[in-house]
Enzyme design. Structure first.
Site, PDB file in Angstrom:
ATOM      1  N   SER A   1       0.812  -1.221   0.000  1.00  0.00           N
ATOM      2  CA  SER A   1       0.000   0.000   0.000  1.00  0.00           C
ATOM      3  C   SER A   1       0.843   1.267   0.000  1.00  0.00           C
ATOM      4  CB  SER A   1      -0.903   0.018   1.238  1.00  0.00           C
ATOM      5  OG  SER A   1      -0.164   0.278   2.410  1.00  0.00           O
TER       6      SER A   1
ATOM      7  N   THR B   1      -5.738   7.362   7.155  1.00  0.00           N
ATOM      8  CA  THR B   1      -5.715   6.290   6.159  1.00  0.00           C
ATOM      9  C   THR B   1      -7.162   5.887   5.885  1.00  0.00           C
ATOM     10  OG1 THR B   1      -5.580   4.548   7.826  1.00  0.00           O
ATOM     11  CG2 THR B   1      -3.496   5.376   6.972  1.00  0.00           C
ATOM     12  N   GLY B   2      -7.396   5.356   4.707  1.00  0.00           N
ATOM     13  CA  GLY B   2      -8.753   4.941   4.363  1.00  0.00           C
ATOM     14  C   GLY B   2      -9.253   5.694   3.146  1.00  0.00           C
TER      15      GLY B   2
ATOM     16  N   THR C   1      -1.966   2.909   3.406  1.00  0.00           N
ATOM     17  CA  THR C   1      -1.178   4.132   3.484  1.00  0.00           C
ATOM     18  C   THR C   1      -0.392   4.040   4.770  1.00  0.00           C
ATOM     19  OG1 THR C   1      -2.831   5.497   2.367  1.00  0.00           O
ATOM     20  CG2 THR C   1      -1.417   6.653   3.906  1.00  0.00           C
TER      21      THR C   1
ATOM     22  N   ARG D   1      -5.402   9.843 -10.703  1.00  0.00           N
ATOM     23  CA  ARG D   1      -6.200  10.107  -9.493  1.00  0.00           C
ATOM     24  C   ARG D   1      -5.253  10.437  -8.328  1.00  0.00           C
ATOM     25  NH1 ARG D   1      -6.306   7.608  -4.094  1.00  0.00           N
ATOM     26  NH2 ARG D   1      -8.392   7.875  -3.253  1.00  0.00           N
ATOM     27  N   VAL D   2      -5.572  11.515  -7.642  1.00  0.00           N
ATOM     28  CA  VAL D   2      -4.807  11.894  -6.457  1.00  0.00           C
ATOM     29  C   VAL D   2      -5.731  11.765  -5.260  1.00  0.00           C
ATOM     30  CG1 VAL D   2      -3.671  13.810  -5.280  1.00  0.00           C
ATOM     31  CG2 VAL D   2      -3.227  13.400  -7.709  1.00  0.00           C
TER      32      VAL D   2
ATOM     33  N   ASP E   1      -6.146  11.714  -0.785  1.00  0.00           N
ATOM     34  CA  ASP E   1      -5.997  12.703   0.294  1.00  0.00           C
ATOM     35  C   ASP E   1      -4.563  12.819   0.785  1.00  0.00           C
ATOM     36  OD1 ASP E   1      -6.251  10.032   1.208  1.00  0.00           O
ATOM     37  OD2 ASP E   1      -6.693  10.730   3.236  1.00  0.00           O
TER      38      ASP E   1
ATOM     39  N   THR F   1       1.790   7.030   0.431  1.00  0.00           N
ATOM     40  CA  THR F   1       0.887   5.963  -0.026  1.00  0.00           C
ATOM     41  C   THR F   1       1.056   5.663  -1.516  1.00  0.00           C
ATOM     42  OG1 THR F   1      -1.455   5.295  -0.041  1.00  0.00           O
ATOM     43  CG2 THR F   1      -0.986   7.537  -0.721  1.00  0.00           C
TER      44      THR F   1
ATOM     45  N   GLY G   1      -9.823   8.057   0.704  1.00  0.00           N
ATOM     46  CA  GLY G   1      -9.291   9.398   0.530  1.00  0.00           C
ATOM     47  C   GLY G   1     -10.312  10.413   0.065  1.00  0.00           C
TER      48      GLY G   1
END
Ligand code: ASP
Length: 409
Positions: free
Chosen positions: A109, A291-292, A240, A268-269, A271, A258, A294
């Site tokens: 990750s 984390t999680g 992440t 794609r970007v 958070d 991450t 974004g």
């Protein structure tokens, strides 16, 4: 790479003797400790809430920060904490810590061997913030560099900017002397991508053993199948590392790095490289990261919110809960909700304040299943990592919603 800073060396058993907690808000919240004119700044624009001349040194991170060692002897939080106590600048110590995870191919990750985007290309996001220096840097959709956190740090130290993306970020890294590699996939991440491709585009990418079947799965079905077959670890569709630390002088910093959402649309970007979303640090208040999912964090700029809640005097745990409540309330699209109306994703916040108090809180206290990789969960509990003078530990996160995402789905 980490350089010694000017911080004096502290013994491991250093005791706090000059802790100060100064709390001022324009709303006139009562101070909980002694105030002096010199310590207190009343500023309607940005009220300084907590200042600490001394703190209990601590490093916290997502649970992968106390699991991977990349063949060495120390995990991320152990590396960061040790360097911090030896006097290394806090941010450089944290970055040395997350480098362990970025470089470890076993963590799919983050960094090298991170799960790639829909085109099979590993694109990495990272940012860092230095509390005392009030500086920040980030990179997004960076290809070819195993340690994007170091490039984010170089953006912070060597440019007038806060965020470089894509080819520009890579060109900058090359010019700063970073090695650019053609492909950051490992055999594992490449095979995982190929399996995903075969499942999602079976007319073109044939799975030899499935040539006689016509069954097609939806996205969740594909994910479950890949996890069940061990192609990807359960937690690594998302994944992440966020790592925050404060030294005995109360100097606060943070970093997040991450490979982002697996199989994301190229470009794609998430958070993680966005200041205020995947990370926010105010050196006088606290540090928070995530984390999680974004997208939920980008929409709500939740790490900034967590720090602002701490500025108003909330404990890190209550500040994280507040951000999770905001995300829950703003998740109104049906596709993002379970049948009971709750979010159908998990997201976790990690926060410390300038006194070293800390917490980690997840939307759901438990994970969907027990097949997450060791260290990330215990049973089903979502976990986080902590390192203090007592050593490193992996602890249970609090949860806004008890149980797991799949319960009452
Ligand atoms: N927040 C990261 C992103 O959305 C992924 C994760 O933490 O799992 O890119």
């Amino acid at each position: 790479m980490a350089r010694r800073g000017s911080n004096s060396m502290r013994p491991m058993n250093h005791r706090l003797n000059r802790r100060e907690f100064v709390k001022t808000t324009t709303a006139g919240v009562a101070a909980t400790a002694s105030l002096s004119a010199a310590q207190t700044t009343v500023n309607a624009q940005a009220p300084a809430v907590i200042s600490s001349k001394s703190a209990k040194p601590i490093v916290i991170s997502s649970a992968n920060g106390n699991f991977h060692k990349n063949g060495g002897t120390k995990t991320c939080v152990e590396t960061a904490f040790t360097q911090m106590l030896e006097g290394t600048d806090v941010l450089e110590a944290l970055i040395a810590g997350v480098n362990v995870v970025e470089l470890d191919p076993e963590d799919t990750s983050v960094g090298y061997g991170g799960l790639p985007n829909a085109d099979g290309v590993v694109q990495l996001d990272s940012c860092c913030m230095h509390g005392p220096k009030k500086r920040a840097g980030g990179v997004a959709a960076l290809e070819g560099v195993r340690t994007p956190s170091k490039v984010a740090h170089a953006v912070m130290e060597s440019t007038d900017h806060h965020l470089l993306v894509g080819k520009g970020a890579q060109d900058f890294a090359r010019n700063m002397g970073f090695t650019i590699e053609a492909d950051l996939n490992t055999e594992r991440s490449r095979k995982a991508w190929l399996e995903w491709k075969r499942q999602t585009d079976p007319k073109h990418y044939l799975r030899p053993q499935d040539r006689k079947t016509s069954a097609r799965l939806d996205n969740q079905g594909i994910l479950r199948k890949l996890i069940a077959e061990g192609v990807i670890p359960a937690r690594h569709y998302w994944g992440t590392i966020n790592c925050n630390g404060v030294n005995s002088k109360g100097e606060l910093c943070g970093v997040t790095t991450t490979s982002g959402l697996a199989w994301k649309i190229p470009g794609r970007v998430g958070d993680s490289p966005i200041l205020g979303a995947g990370l926010y640090v105010d050196g006088t208040v606290g540090a928070a990261g995530s984390t999680g999912r974004g997208e939920a964090n980008l929409f709500n700029l939740s790490s900034y919110l967590v720090v602002e809640m701490m500025r108003q005097g909330k404990h890190p745990k209550d500040a994280c809960l507040e951000a999770l409540r905001r995300i829950r309330a703003n998740t109104i699209e049906k596709r993002l909700r379970k049948s009971n109306g709750d979010p159908n994703f998990n997201i976790t916040f990690y926060a410390i304040n300038a006194r070293g108090e800390h917490a980690a809180v997840a939307m759901y206290a438990e994970d969907d299943n027990e097949i997450g990789w060791a260290g990330q969960t215990q049973g089903r509990r979502v976990r986080y990592a902590v390192c203090t003078e007592n050593g490193a530990a992996t602890l249970n996160c609090e949860g806004l919603i008890p149980g797991a995402l799949q319960d009452n789905a």
